[in-house]
Design an enzyme around this catalytic site. Structure first.
Site, PDB file in Angstrom:
ATOM      1  N   LYS A  25       2.304  -3.380   6.677  1.00  0.00           N
ATOM      2  CA  LYS A  25       2.272  -3.645   5.457  1.00  0.00           C
ATOM      3  C   LYS A  25       3.754  -3.449   5.222  1.00  0.00           C
ATOM      4  O   LYS A  25       4.987  -3.927   4.382  1.00  0.00           O
ATOM      5  CB  LYS A  25       1.926  -2.386   4.628  1.00  0.00           C
TER       6      LYS A  25
ATOM      7  N   SER B 199       0.777  -1.756  -0.127  1.00  0.00           N
ATOM      8  CA  SER B 199      -0.271   0.090  -0.258  1.00  0.00           C
ATOM      9  C   SER B 199       0.943   1.239   0.368  1.00  0.00           C
ATOM     10  O   SER B 199       2.354   1.370   0.596  1.00  0.00           O
ATOM     11  CB  SER B 199      -1.252   0.076   1.151  1.00  0.00           C
TER      12      SER B 199
ATOM     13  N   TYR C 205      -1.677  -1.146  10.987  1.00  0.00           N
ATOM     14  CA  TYR C 205      -1.870  -1.667  10.020  1.00  0.00           C
ATOM     15  C   TYR C 205      -1.152  -1.277   8.447  1.00  0.00           C
ATOM     16  O   TYR C 205      -0.283  -1.940   8.667  1.00  0.00           O
ATOM     17  CB  TYR C 205      -3.412  -0.629   8.897  1.00  0.00           C
TER      18      TYR C 205
HETATM   19  P1  NAD Z   1     -10.721  -7.591   1.319  1.00  0.00           P
HETATM   20  O1  NAD Z   1     -11.718  -7.744   2.904  1.00  0.00           O
HETATM   21  O2  NAD Z   1     -11.535  -8.024   0.435  1.00  0.00           O
HETATM   22  O3  NAD Z   1      -9.577  -8.822   1.026  1.00  0.00           O
HETATM   23  C1  NAD Z   1      -8.438  -9.306   1.792  1.00  0.00           C
HETATM   24  C2  NAD Z   1      -9.264 -10.537   1.857  1.00  0.00           C
HETATM   25  O4  NAD Z   1      -8.914 -11.821   2.930  1.00  0.00           O
HETATM   26  C3  NAD Z   1     -10.863 -10.778   2.019  1.00  0.00           C
HETATM   27  O5  NAD Z   1     -11.786 -11.823   1.616  1.00  0.00           O
HETATM   28  C4  NAD Z   1     -10.434 -12.123   3.524  1.00  0.00           C
HETATM   29  O6  NAD Z   1     -11.705 -12.631   4.165  1.00  0.00           O
HETATM   30  C5  NAD Z   1      -8.989 -12.544   2.923  1.00  0.00           C
HETATM   31  N1  NAD Z   1      -8.640 -13.216   4.392  1.00  0.00           N
HETATM   32  C6  NAD Z   1      -8.156 -12.150   5.518  1.00  0.00           C
HETATM   33  N2  NAD Z   1      -7.423 -12.651   6.512  1.00  0.00           N
HETATM   34  C7  NAD Z   1      -7.030 -14.308   6.287  1.00  0.00           C
HETATM   35  C8  NAD Z   1      -6.856 -15.489   6.563  1.00  0.00           C
HETATM   36  N3  NAD Z   1      -5.947 -15.450   7.596  1.00  0.00           N
HETATM   37  N4  NAD Z   1      -7.068 -16.016   5.775  1.00  0.00           N
HETATM   38  C9  NAD Z   1      -7.429 -16.454   4.440  1.00  0.00           C
HETATM   39  N5  NAD Z   1      -8.414 -15.321   4.011  1.00  0.00           N
HETATM   40  C10 NAD Z   1      -7.745 -13.838   4.925  1.00  0.00           C
HETATM   41  O7  NAD Z   1      -9.069  -6.576   0.728  1.00  0.00           O
HETATM   42  P2  NAD Z   1      -8.974  -5.806  -0.413  1.00  0.00           P
HETATM   43  O8  NAD Z   1      -9.695  -4.149  -0.810  1.00  0.00           O
HETATM   44  O9  NAD Z   1      -9.098  -6.815  -1.615  1.00  0.00           O
HETATM   45  O10 NAD Z   1      -8.007  -5.999  -0.266  1.00  0.00           O
HETATM   46  C11 NAD Z   1      -6.903  -6.677  -0.628  1.00  0.00           C
HETATM   47  C12 NAD Z   1      -5.294  -6.716  -0.132  1.00  0.00           C
HETATM   48  O11 NAD Z   1      -5.019  -5.071  -1.057  1.00  0.00           O
HETATM   49  C13 NAD Z   1      -5.359  -6.163   1.262  1.00  0.00           C
HETATM   50  O12 NAD Z   1      -3.640  -7.243   1.852  1.00  0.00           O
HETATM   51  C14 NAD Z   1      -5.239  -5.358   2.001  1.00  0.00           C
HETATM   52  O13 NAD Z   1      -4.413  -4.244   3.022  1.00  0.00           O
HETATM   53  C15 NAD Z   1      -4.534  -4.169   0.310  1.00  0.00           C
HETATM   54  N6  NAD Z   1      -4.476  -2.930   0.006  1.00  0.00           N
HETATM   55  C16 NAD Z   1      -5.765  -2.794  -0.025  1.00  0.00           C
HETATM   56  C17 NAD Z   1      -6.235  -0.847  -0.517  1.00  0.00           C
HETATM   57  C18 NAD Z   1      -7.393  -0.855  -0.720  1.00  0.00           C
HETATM   58  O14 NAD Z   1      -8.104   0.508  -0.153  1.00  0.00           O
HETATM   59  N7  NAD Z   1      -8.312  -1.875  -1.290  1.00  0.00           N
HETATM   60  C19 NAD Z   1      -4.786  -0.304  -0.429  1.00  0.00           C
HETATM   61  C20 NAD Z   1      -3.941  -0.641  -0.323  1.00  0.00           C
HETATM   62  C21 NAD Z   1      -4.051  -2.508   0.087  1.00  0.00           C
END
Ligand code: NAD
Ligand code: UDP
Length: 338
Positions: free
Chosen positions: A154, A125, A150
């Site tokens: 990362k 991120s 958080y």
């Molecule tokens: P999201 O919560 O929709 O997707 C994350 C998925 O991981 C979910 O389906 C959740 O059920 C699953 N998960 C969490 N812990 C788990 C575990 N221990 N075992 C199995 N599954 C698990 O979030 P997203 O927006 O799709 O983000 C995906 C990734 O991108 C994340 O790592 C997030 O930190 C990163 N990210 C997201 C954003 C944003 O704004 N959406 C920005 C920067 C980085």
């Protein structure tokens, strides 16, 4: 064609990436514990693409279970989306964040080593740039001081991947630093489905527009920006998903570690987002100005040159597309996947 394992692939970015990978001809295996998602998202990915996804309910921290999945499928590359991502919650429950986010990463890397899988892409991120780096953010900058657990998870996970790659010259890692993903697949079948009160701007706007919330509070209008509200680099989730396809093509053909920003390079203010959303969709989003939110940075956006140079990737969708597709998803699915 190669097979890609999506850890946390039922989530918002994972499900859109699954569509893009399947459309590009990759096979996709997804494992998710549904802590913040639903298997319905993957059923809809299959509907959109007309292809099958190998789907497992599994916790990525569970070594034995992940080994079983690697045993059953010949995995060529891994994309690690699995993680907890709510900034405010991470301040309240830091240990839960460190435990989940770091453990998933360690289990994945250990399982990859066991099965001789050496290609991995990580969902990092822009938050790892911290608050002191000048804008626009470029990959050559040092990671900064994060303002919440958080963000620290990362930064730590990036370090873990870098150290693992140093120790294993066969390992190929792409650390993707996302800016602010919004929007949805144009079909309106998949999109962002937050549980409870949304923390992020776009899902809050769409819930106001659909009548689930009364009004939007804009956090601060006294920032040193053109209209006084914060500016961010919003990126359409399908552009982001295509960035993962390019990163997969790249990681399969190279060794070493690359850090790559995925953003548009153009910032928009909160007011511009709300005004564009209302104009494009012809729907009202009542809003009022409130106090600043603790920890918010006035403005940040990407230098997106490296993704173009390395992957030949650039964003194609406009802010109008992002607003239209976010609303299309919300109005077709007022209660998300439920
Ligand atoms: P999201 O919560 O929709 O997707 C994350 C998925 O991981 C979910 O389906 C959740 O059920 C699953 N998960 C969490 N812990 C788990 C575990 N221990 N075992 C199995 N599954 C698990 O979030 P997203 O927006 O799709 O983000 C995906 C990734 O991108 C994340 O790592 C997030 O930190 C990163 N990210 C997201 C954003 C944003 O704004 N959406 C920005 C920067 C980085
Ligand atoms: N924001 C807002 N009201 C909300 C949610 C967010 O004004 O209800 C603002 C927030 O202050 C920030 C921008 O919208 O300037 C994007 O916030 P978000 O949480 O979506 O992403 P961040 O950049 O903080 O990760």
């Amino acid at each position: 064609m190669a097979t890609v394992f999506l850890a946390g692939g039922a989530g918002y970015i994972g499900s859109h990436t699954a569509v893009a990978l399947l459309d590009a001809g990759y096979d996709v295996v997804v494992a998710d514990n549904y802590s913040n998602s639903s298997p319905e998202a993957i059923r809809r990915v299959e509907r959109i693409t007309g292809k099958t996804v190998q789907l497992y309910e599994a916790d990525i921290r569970d070594s034995a279970r992940i080994s079983e999945i690697f045993q059953e499928n010949r995995i060529d590359a891994v994309i690690h989306f699995a993680g907890l991502k709510a900034v405010g919650e991470s301040v309240q429950k830091p240990l839960m964040y460190y435990r989940n986010n770091i453990d998933t990463t360690l289990t994945l890397l250990e399982t990859m080593a066991k099965f001789n899988v050496n290609k991995v892409i990580f969902s990092s991120s822009a938050t790892v740039y911290g608050s002191e780096n000048p804008i626009p953010y470029i990959e050559t900058m040092q990671r900064g001081v994060c303002s919440n657990p958080y963000g620290w998870t990362k930064a730590m996970m990036e370090q873990i991947f870098e150290d693992a790659a140093k120790a294993n010259p066969e390992l190929s890692v792409v650390l993707l630093r996302y800016f602010n993903p919004i929007g949805a697949h144009p079909s309106g079948l998949i999109g962002e489905d937050p549980t409870g009160i949304p923390n992020n701007l776009m899902p809050y706007i769409t819930q106001v527009a659909v009548g689930k919330r009364d009004h939007l509070t804009v956090f601060g209008n006294d920032y040193p920006t053109p209209d006084g509200t914060c500016r961010r680099d919003y990126i359409h989730v399908m552009d982001l998903a295509n960035g993962h396809v390019k990163a997969t093509d790249y990681v399969l053909a190279h060794k070493g570690v690359e850090i790559v920003n995925l953003g548009t390079g153009t910032p928009y203010s909160v007011t511009e987002i709300v005004e564009t959303f209302q104009r494009v969709n012809g729907v009202a989003v009542p809003y009022e100005f409130g106090p600043r939110r603790f920890g918010d940075i006035p403005e940040f956006y990407a230098n997106a040159d490296k993704a173009l140079a390395l992957f030949g990737w650039r964003t194609e969708k406009s802010l109008e597309d992002m607003c239209r597709d976010s609303w299309n998803w919300q109005k077709q699915n007022p209660n998300g996947y439920r």
